[in-house]
Design an enzyme around this catalytic site. Structure first.
Site, PDB file in Angstrom:
ATOM      1  CB  THR A  59      10.206  -9.854 -12.724  1.00 53.32           C
ATOM      2  OG1 THR A  59      11.145  -9.603 -13.776  1.00 53.32           O
ATOM      3  CG2 THR A  59       9.694 -11.280 -12.826  1.00 53.32           C
ATOM      4  CG  ASN A 101      -3.103   3.713  10.314  1.00 53.62           C
ATOM      5  OD1 ASN A 101      -3.597   4.714   9.799  1.00 53.62           O
ATOM      6  ND2 ASN A 101      -1.937   3.746  10.927  1.00 53.62           N
ATOM      7  CG  HIS A 113       1.095  -6.728   5.462  1.00 57.21           C
ATOM      8  ND1 HIS A 113       1.219  -6.435   6.797  1.00 57.21           N
ATOM      9  CD2 HIS A 113       1.292  -5.567   4.810  1.00 57.21           C
ATOM     10  CE1 HIS A 113       1.493  -5.143   6.945  1.00 57.21           C
ATOM     11  NE2 HIS A 113       1.536  -4.598   5.753  1.00 57.21           N
ATOM     12  CB  CYS A 138       4.529   2.872   9.784  1.00 56.44           C
ATOM     13  SG  CYS A 138       3.668   1.619   8.829  1.00 56.44           S
ATOM     14  CB  ALA A 152      -0.952  -0.002   1.193  1.00 59.45           C
TER      15      ALA A 152
END
Length: 404
Positions: free
Chosen positions: A243, A155, A205, A328, A75
């Site tokens: 990738t 959050n 997650h 965080c 995110a």
């Protein structure tokens, strides 16, 4: 030492066993380890099939077209790609961005970076319950406003913003609208075929999928253009080179599919557990519930225990894994910037605990948390001279402290 009880599901979730089993099929020679971009042989074709299926699974949960899903590393990258991508592509249209002071750092710091590039950002104050007042947003809109970025679910305090009303206001003013939905996907019904949202960020997650995997929804009708932030092989229709991590993508797809099938039943169970947790604290003195309780996801409970020192409280309850802010930013000893934005004092913001419960939480774990926190809060208050003053009827806010 026994393992602490996990009650920090907003920080991360364990990977669901069913998700892990699917992911393992795309790692070794026993399964399919091919590169989805290798379109000349079987291994690439099978990997590409798996990626397409996962793209549909993610899109189906949120009412999007699979062609509108762009894979990212999480995110944080999705927020960066959306906000910088719009700002850079439409810079001739305007250079003003609006967001909320309680947004995740991935949004706030991205806006601050754009300010260093001569863009202008307005950071709105939320109401004391954490929700955005639409009139405040209306007043902030200017002729050169090109983007509004407001998260769906906070959050830290779990409040659900009215993104439909915000989006309609943006549409009326021909402004792009980005939503960080890392905390809402799989917990709140999202239908992007009806919602007036142009870009939406997702994380795997937070929804029992793998870390390091996310997606960005980019609307096709009316078409939204963004400038790529990562350059290379032109993957993801030129929006995000690199990738594709097939096993991670498969994991995210499976996690979203499970959420779609089980969300209603799971929300009901989690809400009952959250209400049980709340009932265990409501009769305590000087307890403050942070954030609106009506417009809130089921698994979040953010409580401040007045007259208890924050770090002491976190150390005292180390038998349960909880947080005192965003994962965080929780390494900082500063009080939560989200709670400060709601108008809480430093003391109340410092003494907050965020309980977030999820798929694997049990009644026994909730009861353990209630007993532990009540016992430790009572003990810490017994040691607090401020608590004694409060019990003696002294208004501490009016005390004039002198330095020695």
């Amino acid at each position: 030492m026994s393992t602490p009880t996990y009650m920090d599901y907003s920080a991360t979730t364990p990977v669901d066993e069913r998700v892990a089993q699917k992911m393992m099929q795309y790692l070794t020679t026993d399964g399919n380890f091919g590169n989805p971009a290798s379109n000349s042989h079987y291994y690439g074709w099978k990997a590409d099939e798996a990626v397409k299926k996962a793209r549909h699974q993610v899109a189906d949960l949120v009412g999007a077209d699979s062609k509108e899903i762009v894979w990212t590393s999480g995110a944080t990258e999705s927020d960066n790609l959306a906000i910088k991508g719009i700002a850079h592509f439409y810079h001739k249209k305007g250079n003003h961005i609006i967001t909320l002071k309680t947004e995740h750092k991935a949004v706030l710091d991205t806006c601050r970076q754009l300010e260093r590039e001569n863009y202008e950002a307005t950071y709105l104050d939320p109401m004391p319950n954490g929700l955005l007042d639409l009139n405040v947003l209306k007043k902030a809109i200017r002729e050169d406003t090109i983007l509004v970025s407001i998260m769906h679910v906070n959050n830290e305090i779990g409040v659900i913003q009215d993104i439909e009303a915000i989006g309609n206001l943006c549409r009326e003013n021909k402004i792009f609208f980005h939503v960080d939905a890392a905390q809402s996907a799989g917990k709140v019904t999202i239908d992007l075929s009806k919602l007036p949202v142009d870009l939406m960020s997702f994380s795997a997650h937070k929804i029992y999928g793998p870390k390091g995997m996310g997606a960005l929804y980019v609307r096709r009708k009316p078409r939204v253009r963004i400038e790529a932030q990562m350059h290379g092989g032109g993957h993801e229709r030129g929006m995000r080179s690199g990738t594709l991590a097939t096993h991670q993508i498969v994991g995210m797809g499976e996690a979203f599919a499970i959420a779609q099938a089980e969300m209603k039943e799971e929300n009901s169970k989690i809400r009952q557990l959250r209400d049980r947790l709340l009932a265990g604290f409501v009769n305590m003195e000087e307890v403050v519930i942070n954030g609106d309780m009506k417009n809130r996801i089921p698994g979040n409970l953010n409580i401040s225990f007045n007259y208890v020192e924050g770090e002491s409280l976190m150390m005292a309850v180390n038998d349960i894994a909880v947080s005192s802010g965003s994962a965080c930013t929780s390494s900082s000893l500063e009080p939560s910037y989200v709670l400060r934005a709601l108008g809480l004092s430093d003391e109340l913001a410092h003494s907050s605990i965020r309980f977030t419960i999820g798929r694997y939480t049990t009644e026994a774990q909730v009861d353990k948390a209630i007993n532990l926190v009540r016992t430790k809060v009572d003990k810490l208050r017994d040691l607090s001279p401020l608590w004694d003053m409060f019990k003696d009827g002294i208004d501490i806010s009016k005390v004039e402290w002198t330095a020695h």
